[in-house]
Design a protein around this motif. Structure first.
Motif, PDB file in Angstrom:
ATOM      1  N   ALA A  37      42.242  44.034  34.164  1.00 48.52           N
ATOM      2  CA  ALA A  37      42.214  44.429  35.577  1.00 48.52           C
ATOM      3  C   ALA A  37      41.908  45.916  35.641  1.00 48.52           C
ATOM      4  O   ALA A  37      42.674  46.733  35.123  1.00 48.52           O
ATOM      5  CB  ALA A  37      43.559  44.130  36.223  1.00 48.52           C
ATOM      6  N   VAL A  38      40.761  46.267  36.230  1.00 48.00           N
ATOM      7  CA  VAL A  38      40.376  47.679  36.280  1.00 48.00           C
ATOM      8  C   VAL A  38      40.402  48.204  37.714  1.00 48.00           C
ATOM      9  O   VAL A  38      39.900  47.566  38.637  1.00 48.00           O
ATOM     10  CB  VAL A  38      38.987  47.941  35.638  1.00 48.00           C
ATOM     11  N   LEU A  61      38.010  42.811  35.745  1.00 51.78           N
ATOM     12  CA  LEU A  61      38.097  42.385  37.143  1.00 51.78           C
ATOM     13  C   LEU A  61      38.402  43.588  38.017  1.00 51.78           C
ATOM     14  O   LEU A  61      39.369  44.320  37.760  1.00 51.78           O
ATOM     15  CB  LEU A  61      39.242  41.369  37.294  1.00 51.78           C
ATOM     16  N   PHE A  62      37.585  43.797  39.040  1.00 48.89           N
ATOM     17  CA  PHE A  62      37.920  44.802  40.057  1.00 48.89           C
ATOM     18  C   PHE A  62      38.167  44.071  41.368  1.00 48.89           C
ATOM     19  O   PHE A  62      37.345  43.260  41.798  1.00 48.89           O
ATOM     20  CB  PHE A  62      36.794  45.831  40.231  1.00 48.89           C
ATOM     21  N   GLY A 140      46.444  48.215  32.990  1.00 52.23           N
ATOM     22  CA  GLY A 140      46.461  49.545  32.377  1.00 52.23           C
ATOM     23  C   GLY A 140      47.771  50.298  32.564  1.00 52.23           C
ATOM     24  O   GLY A 140      47.768  51.533  32.540  1.00 52.23           O
TER      25      GLY A 140
HETATM   26  P1  AMP Z   1      48.699  50.424  40.170  1.00 55.64           P
HETATM   27  O1  AMP Z   1      49.338  49.201  40.724  1.00 55.64           O
HETATM   28  O2  AMP Z   1      47.704  51.053  41.089  1.00 55.64           O
HETATM   29  O3  AMP Z   1      49.657  51.373  39.529  1.00 55.64           O
HETATM   30  O4  AMP Z   1      47.801  49.896  38.952  1.00 55.64           O
HETATM   31  C1  AMP Z   1      48.367  49.261  37.840  1.00 55.64           C
HETATM   32  C2  AMP Z   1      47.294  48.468  37.134  1.00 55.64           C
HETATM   33  O5  AMP Z   1      46.824  47.441  38.000  1.00 55.64           O
HETATM   34  C3  AMP Z   1      46.049  49.278  36.767  1.00 55.64           C
HETATM   35  O6  AMP Z   1      46.207  49.921  35.531  1.00 55.64           O
HETATM   36  C4  AMP Z   1      45.004  48.198  36.709  1.00 55.64           C
HETATM   37  O7  AMP Z   1      45.074  47.485  35.483  1.00 55.64           O
HETATM   38  C5  AMP Z   1      45.430  47.241  37.809  1.00 55.64           C
HETATM   39  N1  AMP Z   1      44.740  47.532  39.104  1.00 55.64           N
HETATM   40  C6  AMP Z   1      45.090  48.432  40.058  1.00 55.64           C
HETATM   41  N2  AMP Z   1      44.229  48.384  41.107  1.00 55.64           N
HETATM   42  C7  AMP Z   1      43.322  47.418  40.822  1.00 55.64           C
HETATM   43  C8  AMP Z   1      42.168  46.879  41.488  1.00 55.64           C
HETATM   44  N3  AMP Z   1      41.793  47.314  42.705  1.00 55.64           N
HETATM   45  N4  AMP Z   1      41.468  45.905  40.883  1.00 55.64           N
HETATM   46  C9  AMP Z   1      41.848  45.423  39.663  1.00 55.64           C
HETATM   47  N5  AMP Z   1      42.907  45.894  38.990  1.00 55.64           N
HETATM   48  C10 AMP Z   1      43.650  46.876  39.548  1.00 55.64           C
END
Ligand code: AMP
Ligand code: ZN
Length: 281
Positions: A37-38, A61-62, A140
């Motif tokens: 998940a990126v 995947l975005f 990530g």
């Molecule tokens: P966050 O929830 O923003 O702290 O992000 C934690 C993890 O979720 C990131 O490291 C990515 O692996 C994944 N992630 C966050 N936003 C997205 C997105 N829009 N699409 C896909 N994966 C996401």
């Protein structure tokens, strides 16, 4: 990491730590298909690069949540990065697929934007991983993310959340993907240096909806502690992992798992949080 290394050895060392983490926690088996998940940020993009370099079968995947300008910017970062490393990127457009953007949902929900976003992202990541038959879903999350989450949960003594926090969440239902966090032993700073060493763009773009988010505030406090007492974050997390079984006893025994009457995903009520928040239930 408290040793001085040249660029090349630093890069190898970080990849080595990720590889060891994957093996230690049995995150990914050699022939598994992994969906990364990126978000467009340095951590998840670096994770995509590291897993590909380590030889894992990896697609990314975005999720395009439809956050004005910001989602477009992040999508472009992911797309360009995918082209650079020759990886396949799946773009999931929330509005196209489910008729509503994150902005539409937030406007109608009493919850905070970050909470709504978290529910939607977790659901879509799992949905795509399961529907497309991936063996594992990798995110990530770094050591800093894990430590901030753990500290926040401990402050509230949220035993259920604490007991669920693991580097690997095994699939326990056909509609739930295995979830793994291969960067959980690396700090934000280590990942920042890795990104800089490889010329991965480190963007400062912040989500416009996250101005009041608690996690950056908690990370700042933990970094202040780390500066006074280096090693605190790693020790805190390592000791938690060693002792986390003590939190496991209380949970789930009394909870009856059902299937969401709208989408079929496992849930504790009649409808899952995603269907509720999207107004489908
Ligand atoms: P966050 O929830 O923003 O702290 O992000 C934690 C993890 O979720 C990131 O490291 C990515 O692996 C994944 N992630 C966050 N936003 C997205 C997105 N829009 N699409 C896909 N994966 C996401
Ligand atoms: Zn549902």
């Amino acid at each position: 990491m408290h040793i001085s290394l040249c660029r090349e050895h630093y890069v190898d060392r970080i990849r080595g730590i990720v590889s060891d983490t994957i093996k230690k926690f049995e995150m990914i088996m050699p022939n598994d298909r992994v969906l990364v998940a990126v978000s467009g940020g340095k951590d998840s993009l670096a994770l995509w690069e590291i897993l590909s370099t380590l030889g894992y079968h990896t697609d990314a995947l975005f999720i395009d949540l439809g956050i004005e300008d910001y989602s477009e910017f992040c999508k472009r970062e992911c797309y360009n990065f995918g082209k650079e490393i020759g990886g396949k990127l799946i773009i999931f457009d929330l509005k196209k697929e489910f008729g509503k953007s994150l902005m539409d949902v937030v406007a109608k929900s009493p919850r905070k934007a970050c909470s709504v976003c978290g529910i939607i992202k977790r659901y879509i990541m799992n949905f795509v991983a399961v529907k497309k038959g991936y063996d594992a879903l990798a995110t990530g999350h770094t050591l800093d993310d894990e430590v901030a989450f753990l500290a926040s949960n401990i402050l509230r003594w949220d035993i259920v959340q604490i007991s669920r926090q693991k580097p690997v969440l095994e699939s326990w239902h056909p509609m739930l993907a295995k979830k793994v966090k291969p960067l959980c032993m690396l700090s934000d700073l280590e990942m920042m240096n890795y990104a800089l060493a490889l010329g991965i763009r480190v963007c400062e773009e912040k989500c416009p909806l996250s101005t009041n988010a608690f996690s950056p505030f908690m990370k700042k406090i933990l970094n202040d502690i780390e500066n006074r007492a280096p090693g605190t974050k790693k020790n805190f997390y390592r000791e938690f992992l060693k002792n986390r079984s003590i939190f496991e006893r209380t949970v789930i025994d009394d909870i009856k798992i059902m299937e969401c009457e709208n989408c079929g995903m496992p849930t504790v009520g009649k409808y899952c949080s995603f269907c509720k928040i999207m107004g489908f239930a």
